[in-house]
Scaffold this motif. Structure first.
Motif, PDB file in Angstrom:
ATOM      1  N   HIS A 253       0.839  -1.196   0.000  1.00  0.00           N
ATOM      2  CA  HIS A 253       0.000   0.000   0.000  1.00  0.00           C
ATOM      3  C   HIS A 253       0.876   1.250   0.000  1.00  0.00           C
ATOM      4  O   HIS A 253       1.941   1.270   0.626  1.00  0.00           O
ATOM      5  CB  HIS A 253      -0.908   0.017   1.230  1.00  0.00           C
ATOM      6  CG  HIS A 253      -1.808  -1.174   1.343  1.00  0.00           C
ATOM      7  ND1 HIS A 253      -2.726  -1.493   0.365  1.00  0.00           N
ATOM      8  CD2 HIS A 253      -1.925  -2.127   2.301  1.00  0.00           C
ATOM      9  CE1 HIS A 253      -3.380  -2.592   0.727  1.00  0.00           C
ATOM     10  NE2 HIS A 253      -2.905  -2.992   1.894  1.00  0.00           N
ATOM     11  N   ILE A 254       0.419   2.269  -0.686  1.00  0.00           N
ATOM     12  CA  ILE A 254       1.162   3.528  -0.768  1.00  0.00           C
ATOM     13  C   ILE A 254       0.219   4.668  -0.403  1.00  0.00           C
ATOM     14  O   ILE A 254      -0.843   4.835  -1.013  1.00  0.00           O
ATOM     15  CB  ILE A 254       1.734   3.760  -2.177  1.00  0.00           C
ATOM     16  CG1 ILE A 254       2.668   2.623  -2.579  1.00  0.00           C
ATOM     17  CG2 ILE A 254       2.464   5.103  -2.240  1.00  0.00           C
ATOM     18  CD1 ILE A 254       3.077   2.658  -4.042  1.00  0.00           C
ATOM     19  N   HIS A 255       0.605   5.437   0.603  1.00  0.00           N
ATOM     20  CA  HIS A 255      -0.221   6.548   1.056  1.00  0.00           C
ATOM     21  C   HIS A 255       0.649   7.778   1.285  1.00  0.00           C
ATOM     22  O   HIS A 255       1.621   7.718   2.040  1.00  0.00           O
ATOM     23  CB  HIS A 255      -0.918   6.201   2.381  1.00  0.00           C
ATOM     24  CG  HIS A 255      -1.792   4.996   2.324  1.00  0.00           C
ATOM     25  ND1 HIS A 255      -3.048   5.016   1.742  1.00  0.00           N
ATOM     26  CD2 HIS A 255      -1.604   3.726   2.781  1.00  0.00           C
ATOM     27  CE1 HIS A 255      -3.591   3.810   1.855  1.00  0.00           C
ATOM     28  NE2 HIS A 255      -2.733   3.025   2.473  1.00  0.00           N
TER      29      HIS A 255
ATOM     30  N   GLY B  29      11.728  13.532  -6.882  1.00  0.00           N
ATOM     31  CA  GLY B  29      10.713  14.202  -6.083  1.00  0.00           C
ATOM     32  C   GLY B  29       9.291  13.947  -6.552  1.00  0.00           C
ATOM     33  O   GLY B  29       9.039  13.139  -7.462  1.00  0.00           O
ATOM     34  N   PHE B  30       8.353  14.647  -5.928  1.00  0.00           N
ATOM     35  CA  PHE B  30       6.941  14.506  -6.296  1.00  0.00           C
ATOM     36  C   PHE B  30       6.671  15.162  -7.648  1.00  0.00           C
ATOM     37  O   PHE B  30       7.057  16.305  -7.882  1.00  0.00           O
ATOM     38  CB  PHE B  30       6.033  15.150  -5.249  1.00  0.00           C
ATOM     39  CG  PHE B  30       5.793  14.307  -4.041  1.00  0.00           C
ATOM     40  CD1 PHE B  30       5.000  13.170  -4.112  1.00  0.00           C
ATOM     41  CD2 PHE B  30       6.366  14.641  -2.827  1.00  0.00           C
ATOM     42  CE1 PHE B  30       4.781  12.385  -3.002  1.00  0.00           C
ATOM     43  CE2 PHE B  30       6.146  13.864  -1.700  1.00  0.00           C
ATOM     44  CZ  PHE B  30       5.355  12.733  -1.784  1.00  0.00           C
ATOM     45  N   GLN B  31       5.993  14.433  -8.505  1.00  0.00           N
ATOM     46  CA  GLN B  31       5.516  15.027  -9.738  1.00  0.00           C
ATOM     47  C   GLN B  31       4.305  15.900  -9.426  1.00  0.00           C
ATOM     48  O   GLN B  31       3.589  15.670  -8.454  1.00  0.00           O
ATOM     49  CB  GLN B  31       5.142  13.930 -10.740  1.00  0.00           C
ATOM     50  CG  GLN B  31       6.316  13.050 -11.154  1.00  0.00           C
ATOM     51  CD  GLN B  31       5.896  11.979 -12.139  1.00  0.00           C
ATOM     52  OE1 GLN B  31       5.045  12.188 -12.986  1.00  0.00           O
ATOM     53  NE2 GLN B  31       6.522  10.814 -12.038  1.00  0.00           N
ATOM     54  N   HIS B  32       4.061  16.889 -10.259  1.00  0.00           N
ATOM     55  CA  HIS B  32       2.969  17.835 -10.006  1.00  0.00           C
ATOM     56  C   HIS B  32       1.657  17.246 -10.509  1.00  0.00           C
ATOM     57  O   HIS B  32       1.051  17.713 -11.473  1.00  0.00           O
ATOM     58  CB  HIS B  32       3.269  19.175 -10.680  1.00  0.00           C
ATOM     59  CG  HIS B  32       4.482  19.848 -10.116  1.00  0.00           C
ATOM     60  ND1 HIS B  32       5.016  21.005 -10.648  1.00  0.00           N
ATOM     61  CD2 HIS B  32       5.274  19.519  -9.060  1.00  0.00           C
ATOM     62  CE1 HIS B  32       6.080  21.367  -9.930  1.00  0.00           C
ATOM     63  NE2 HIS B  32       6.253  20.469  -8.979  1.00  0.00           N
ATOM     64  N   LEU B  33       1.195  16.219  -9.810  1.00  0.00           N
ATOM     65  CA  LEU B  33      -0.012  15.492 -10.189  1.00  0.00           C
ATOM     66  C   LEU B  33      -1.138  15.789  -9.215  1.00  0.00           C
ATOM     67  O   LEU B  33      -0.912  15.939  -8.012  1.00  0.00           O
ATOM     68  CB  LEU B  33       0.254  13.984 -10.204  1.00  0.00           C
ATOM     69  CG  LEU B  33       1.372  13.502 -11.128  1.00  0.00           C
ATOM     70  CD1 LEU B  33       1.629  12.013 -10.921  1.00  0.00           C
ATOM     71  CD2 LEU B  33       1.004  13.788 -12.591  1.00  0.00           C
ATOM     72  N   ALA B  34      -2.356  15.841  -9.707  1.00  0.00           N
ATOM     73  CA  ALA B  34      -3.520  16.094  -8.858  1.00  0.00           C
ATOM     74  C   ALA B  34      -3.922  14.868  -8.051  1.00  0.00           C
ATOM     75  O   ALA B  34      -4.707  14.976  -7.100  1.00  0.00           O
ATOM     76  CB  ALA B  34      -4.698  16.564  -9.715  1.00  0.00           C
ATOM     77  N   ALA B  35      -3.410  13.709  -8.425  1.00  0.00           N
ATOM     78  CA  ALA B  35      -3.683  12.455  -7.691  1.00  0.00           C
ATOM     79  C   ALA B  35      -2.583  11.463  -8.020  1.00  0.00           C
ATOM     80  O   ALA B  35      -1.913  11.572  -9.044  1.00  0.00           O
ATOM     81  CB  ALA B  35      -5.046  11.883  -8.068  1.00  0.00           C
ATOM     82  N   HIS B  36      -2.385  10.506  -7.116  1.00  0.00           N
ATOM     83  CA  HIS B  36      -1.409   9.415  -7.302  1.00  0.00           C
ATOM     84  C   HIS B  36       0.034   9.911  -7.368  1.00  0.00           C
ATOM     85  O   HIS B  36       0.903   9.214  -7.885  1.00  0.00           O
ATOM     86  CB  HIS B  36      -1.739   8.589  -8.547  1.00  0.00           C
ATOM     87  CG  HIS B  36      -3.152   8.088  -8.563  1.00  0.00           C
ATOM     88  ND1 HIS B  36      -3.702   7.352  -7.526  1.00  0.00           N
ATOM     89  CD2 HIS B  36      -4.139   8.221  -9.488  1.00  0.00           C
ATOM     90  CE1 HIS B  36      -4.968   7.067  -7.818  1.00  0.00           C
ATOM     91  NE2 HIS B  36      -5.256   7.580  -8.991  1.00  0.00           N
ATOM     92  N   GLU B  37       0.282  11.092  -6.835  1.00  0.00           N
ATOM     93  CA  GLU B  37       1.655  11.595  -6.790  1.00  0.00           C
ATOM     94  C   GLU B  37       2.525  10.718  -5.895  1.00  0.00           C
ATOM     95  O   GLU B  37       3.721  10.546  -6.152  1.00  0.00           O
ATOM     96  CB  GLU B  37       1.660  13.043  -6.296  1.00  0.00           C
ATOM     97  CG  GLU B  37       1.492  13.252  -4.803  1.00  0.00           C
ATOM     98  CD  GLU B  37       0.129  12.865  -4.244  1.00  0.00           C
ATOM     99  OE1 GLU B  37       0.036  12.663  -3.023  1.00  0.00           O
ATOM    100  OE2 GLU B  37      -0.838  12.783  -5.032  1.00  0.00           O
ATOM    101  N   ASP B  38       1.911  10.123  -4.865  1.00  0.00           N
ATOM    102  CA  ASP B  38       2.646   9.241  -3.968  1.00  0.00           C
ATOM    103  C   ASP B  38       3.025   7.938  -4.657  1.00  0.00           C
ATOM    104  O   ASP B  38       4.151   7.442  -4.529  1.00  0.00           O
ATOM    105  CB  ASP B  38       1.837   8.967  -2.692  1.00  0.00           C
ATOM    106  CG  ASP B  38       0.370   8.650  -2.973  1.00  0.00           C
ATOM    107  OD1 ASP B  38      -0.027   8.561  -4.159  1.00  0.00           O
ATOM    108  OD2 ASP B  38      -0.390   8.504  -1.999  1.00  0.00           O
ATOM    109  N   VAL B  39       2.090   7.385  -5.417  1.00  0.00           N
ATOM    110  CA  VAL B  39       2.351   6.148  -6.158  1.00  0.00           C
ATOM    111  C   VAL B  39       3.472   6.349  -7.172  1.00  0.00           C
ATOM    112  O   VAL B  39       4.369   5.512  -7.307  1.00  0.00           O
ATOM    113  CB  VAL B  39       1.065   5.662  -6.866  1.00  0.00           C
ATOM    114  CG1 VAL B  39       1.351   4.434  -7.717  1.00  0.00           C
ATOM    115  CG2 VAL B  39      -0.019   5.356  -5.842  1.00  0.00           C
TER     116      VAL B  39
END
Length: 228
Positions: free
Chosen positions: A144-146, A162-172
């Motif tokens: 699981h990824i949160h 680093g984190f991509q500039h995504l509105a969702a699933h940036e953690d995945v």
């Protein structure tokens, strides 16, 4: 120095409990006095979130993205510039345990992916709770990824991009990039956080929408896939 990032978009109902739990974790004796800096990324807030964090031992960054990936990345960049060696991420509707940060460091890993527990099933009912519990793995070496329970070294964060500039699933996406660089990732259920099961979720495609889909479409082929 350890940095903690919390993105927040109109979170006046939850932010005080969230930050109180993080500041308690920042004083855990297992940290041996290491400095912990907390950054709240206020993303286009129009409620009282900003005023509620005044007087608390945290920093605030005001942005207008309405994009959780960009908000997390902005907070991380702020802390990396200040010299953070470890980055911990959670959400504004989440409460962390007192040893949350210390436990992440104890694993001596490049990254730590933790689990989440739900604060209350009152808005969803027993059928949704039962189905969720059947699908979710509260075990070591889960997958699981949160974004609500994630920690990683500054070195691993930079190397993964680093984190991509995504509105969702940036953690995945970040964890996938960590795997590409062969980062040492610990998947643990021993350091869970408690998050809200509210139906007024802020992020489309995230944990809140998944729970809402179970509640509305139970038994339908259109139910969203379980959270990773």
């Amino acid at each position: 120095m350890i940095g903690v990032v919390i993105p927040a978009h109109n979170e006046e109902r939850h932010i005080t409990a969230c930050l109180s739990s993080i500041l308690t974790a920042a004083r855990h004796p297992g940290l041996l006095g290491r400095e912990v800096r907390v950054v709240v990324v206020l993303d286009d807030c129009s409620d009282d979130t900003a005023s509620l964090i005044c007087g608390m031992d945290v920093s605030a960054v005001n942005v207008s993205f309405q994009n959780v990936g960009k908000a997390r990345a902005t907070g991380a960049e702020e802390l990396l510039r200040a010299g953070a060696q470890w980055l911990a991420f959670t959400d504004a509707d989440t409460v962390v345990p007192p040893d949350w940060i210390a436990r992440q460091l104890d694993f001596m890993a490049d990254a730590v992916c933790g689990t989440v527990e739900v604060d209350s099933w009152a808005e969803h009912g027993e059928t949704v709770r039962s189905h969720y519990m059947e699908c979710y793995q509260f075990v070591e070496n889960h997958r699981h990824i949160h974004g609500a329970n994630l920690g990683l070294s500054a070195t691993a964060y930079r190397e993964a991009g680093g984190f991509q500039h995504l509105a969702a699933h940036e953690d995945v996406n970040l964890v996938a990039d960590l795997e590409k660089i062969s980062a040492n990732i610990v998947w643990t259920a021993t350091n869970p956080v408690v998050t809200s099961a509210r139906k007024d979720f802020k992020c489309r495609g995230g944990f809140g929408e998944y729970l809402a889909s179970l509640s509305v479409q139970m038994g339908s082929a259109n139910v969203l896939s379980p959270p990773l």
